[in-house]
Motif scaffolding. Structure first.
Motif, mmCIF file in Angstrom:
data_model
loop_
_atom_site.group_PDB
_atom_site.id
_atom_site.type_symbol
_atom_site.label_atom_id
_atom_site.label_comp_id
_atom_site.label_asym_id
_atom_site.label_seq_id
_atom_site.Cartn_x
_atom_site.Cartn_y
_atom_site.Cartn_z
ATOM 1 N N ARG A 78 0.777 -1.347 0.010
ATOM 2 C CA ARG A 78 -0.056 0.026 -0.086
ATOM 3 C C ARG A 78 0.774 1.309 -0.039
ATOM 4 N NH1 ARG A 78 -3.195 -0.301 -2.890
ATOM 5 N NH2 ARG A 78 -2.146 -2.164 -3.324
ATOM 6 N N ILE A 79 2.167 1.094 0.915
ATOM 7 C CA ILE A 79 2.872 2.628 0.609
ATOM 8 C C ILE A 79 3.348 2.692 -0.788
ATOM 9 C CG2 ILE A 79 5.051 3.197 1.339
ATOM 10 C CD1 ILE A 79 4.455 2.086 4.277
ATOM 11 N N LEU A 80 3.989 1.501 -1.418
ATOM 12 C CA LEU A 80 4.512 1.580 -2.762
ATOM 13 C C LEU A 80 3.418 1.945 -3.827
ATOM 14 C CD1 LEU A 80 6.650 -1.445 -3.004
ATOM 15 C CD2 LEU A 80 7.372 0.895 -2.909
ATOM 16 N N ASP A 81 2.038 1.524 -3.233
ATOM 17 C CA ASP A 81 0.946 1.936 -4.743
ATOM 18 C C ASP A 81 0.587 3.382 -4.287
ATOM 19 O OD1 ASP A 81 -0.844 1.105 -6.534
ATOM 20 O OD2 ASP A 81 -2.281 1.428 -4.956
ATOM 21 N N ALA A 82 0.691 3.759 -2.814
ATOM 22 C CA ALA A 82 0.252 5.137 -2.663
ATOM 23 C C ALA A 82 1.326 5.975 -3.591
ATOM 24 C CB ALA A 82 -0.005 5.432 -1.101
ATOM 25 N N ALA A 83 2.587 5.692 -3.326
ATOM 26 C CA ALA A 83 3.697 6.640 -3.933
ATOM 27 C C ALA A 83 3.306 6.717 -5.584
ATOM 28 C CB ALA A 83 5.042 6.191 -3.715
ATOM 29 N N SER A 84 3.199 5.334 -5.954
ATOM 30 C CA SER A 84 2.770 5.210 -7.442
ATOM 31 C C SER A 84 1.622 6.037 -7.968
ATOM 32 C CB SER A 84 2.784 3.797 -7.682
ATOM 33 O OG SER A 84 2.384 3.612 -9.225
ATOM 34 N N SER A 85 0.515 6.170 -7.140
ATOM 35 C CA SER A 85 -0.763 6.829 -7.488
ATOM 36 C C SER A 85 -0.543 8.305 -7.143
ATOM 37 C CB SER A 85 -1.792 6.380 -6.427
ATOM 38 O OG SER A 85 -2.150 5.107 -6.559
ATOM 39 N N ALA A 86 0.242 8.787 -6.558
ATOM 40 C CA ALA A 86 0.599 10.051 -6.348
ATOM 41 C C ALA A 86 1.325 10.340 -7.522
ATOM 42 C CB ALA A 86 1.448 10.350 -4.957
ATOM 43 N N LEU A 87 2.346 10.023 -7.958
ATOM 44 C CA LEU A 87 2.956 10.219 -9.167
ATOM 45 C C LEU A 87 1.938 10.132 -10.339
ATOM 46 C CD1 LEU A 87 6.203 8.052 -8.959
ATOM 47 C CD2 LEU A 87 5.880 10.519 -8.854
ATOM 48 N N GLY A 88 0.961 9.088 -10.510
ATOM 49 C CA GLY A 88 0.020 9.039 -11.225
ATOM 50 C C GLY A 88 -0.939 10.471 -11.490
ATOM 51 N N VAL A 89 -1.049 10.815 -10.101
ATOM 52 C CA VAL A 89 -2.016 12.204 -10.147
ATOM 53 C C VAL A 89 -1.153 13.214 -10.765
ATOM 54 C CG1 VAL A 89 -3.217 13.757 -8.452
ATOM 55 C CG2 VAL A 89 -3.302 11.196 -8.245
ATOM 56 N N LEU A 90 0.174 13.464 -10.103
ATOM 57 C CA LEU A 90 0.923 14.745 -10.620
ATOM 58 C C LEU A 90 1.232 14.400 -12.202
ATOM 59 C CD1 LEU A 90 3.154 14.660 -7.361
ATOM 60 C CD2 LEU A 90 1.271 16.257 -7.927
ATOM 61 N N PHE A 91 1.907 13.399 -12.646
ATOM 62 C CA PHE A 91 2.431 13.508 -13.975
ATOM 63 C C PHE A 91 1.370 12.528 -14.918
ATOM 64 C CE2 PHE A 91 5.794 13.953 -10.935
ATOM 65 C CZ PHE A 91 6.326 15.210 -11.251
ATOM 66 N N GLY A 92 0.262 12.207 -14.503
ATOM 67 C CA GLY A 92 -0.432 11.248 -15.542
ATOM 68 C C GLY A 92 -0.608 12.000 -16.767
ATOM 69 N N PRO A 93 -1.042 11.272 -17.894
ATOM 70 C CA PRO A 93 -1.018 11.942 -19.233
ATOM 71 C C PRO A 93 -2.327 12.382 -19.716
ATOM 72 C CG PRO A 93 -0.800 9.507 -19.482
ATOM 73 C CD PRO A 93 -0.425 9.771 -17.971
ATOM 74 N N ASN A 94 -3.622 11.837 -18.741
ATOM 75 C CA ASN A 94 -4.800 12.118 -19.230
ATOM 76 C C ASN A 94 -5.232 12.326 -17.906
ATOM 77 O OD1 ASN A 94 -5.299 9.616 -18.671
ATOM 78 N ND2 ASN A 94 -4.941 9.001 -20.625
ATOM 79 N N THR A 95 -6.606 12.860 -17.868
ATOM 80 C CA THR A 95 -7.412 12.922 -16.857
ATOM 81 C C THR A 95 -7.939 11.706 -16.183
ATOM 82 O OG1 THR A 95 -8.623 15.007 -17.901
ATOM 83 C CG2 THR A 95 -9.791 14.113 -16.176
ATOM 84 N N PHE A 96 -8.297 10.667 -17.033
ATOM 85 C CA PHE A 96 -8.682 9.207 -16.416
ATOM 86 C C PHE A 96 -7.466 8.879 -15.574
ATOM 87 C CE2 PHE A 96 -8.655 4.790 -16.379
ATOM 88 C CZ PHE A 96 -9.824 4.456 -16.068
ATOM 89 N N LEU A 97 -6.467 8.783 -16.072
ATOM 90 C CA LEU A 97 -5.290 8.257 -15.142
ATOM 91 C C LEU A 97 -5.038 9.140 -13.816
ATOM 92 C CD1 LEU A 97 -2.683 7.172 -17.636
ATOM 93 C CD2 LEU A 97 -4.140 5.707 -16.349
#
Length: 127
Positions: free
Chosen positions: A74-93
């Protein structure tokens, strides 16, 4: 099974399935868009999904290894999700990253609150 463990197990199962469900979406985005999730992030998502499902079984049984594995995932996934929020290529991600981050944070809070070692310490202190 305690009520808290049941809800935590269900949450972990949902998160694990969600991690695995996002793999094809990230692969499709990787092939069609510039600035998409890198291949290591996609592989990490798949590994975290499988490991989270395995940890859900350990948590359901009240095993220490299940809580440790779930916390790491969950810690690794939270970090990965935070990167997805900050640098995701589209609104869905971006949106799915935000939802994933919030659910991972909720799972981390429940893991800390329901940790068997913590419960043993409280029981020993109550004597």
């Amino acid at each position: 099974m305690k009520s808290g463990l049941k809800s935590l197990t269900v949450l972990l199962a949902i998160l694990g399935i969600g991690d695995l469900a996002m793999v094809p979406v990230m692969i499709a985005a990787n092939h069609h868009n510039a600035g998409t999730p890198p291949a290591p992030a996609i592989v990490l998502g798949a590994i975290l999904g499988v490991a989270t499902l395995a940890s859900a079984l350990g948590v359901a049984q009240g095993r220490r290894w299940g809580f440790i594995l779930a916390m790491i995932c969950r810690i690794l996934d939270a970090a990965s999700s935070a990167l997805g929020v900050l640098f995701g290529p589209n609104t869905f991600l971006n949106v799915t990253g935000g939802i994933g981050f919030a659910l991972s944070a909720a799972a981390i809070v429940q893991l800390i609150r329901l940790n068997p070692r913590r419960a043993l310490r409280h029981a020993a202190a109550a004597r």
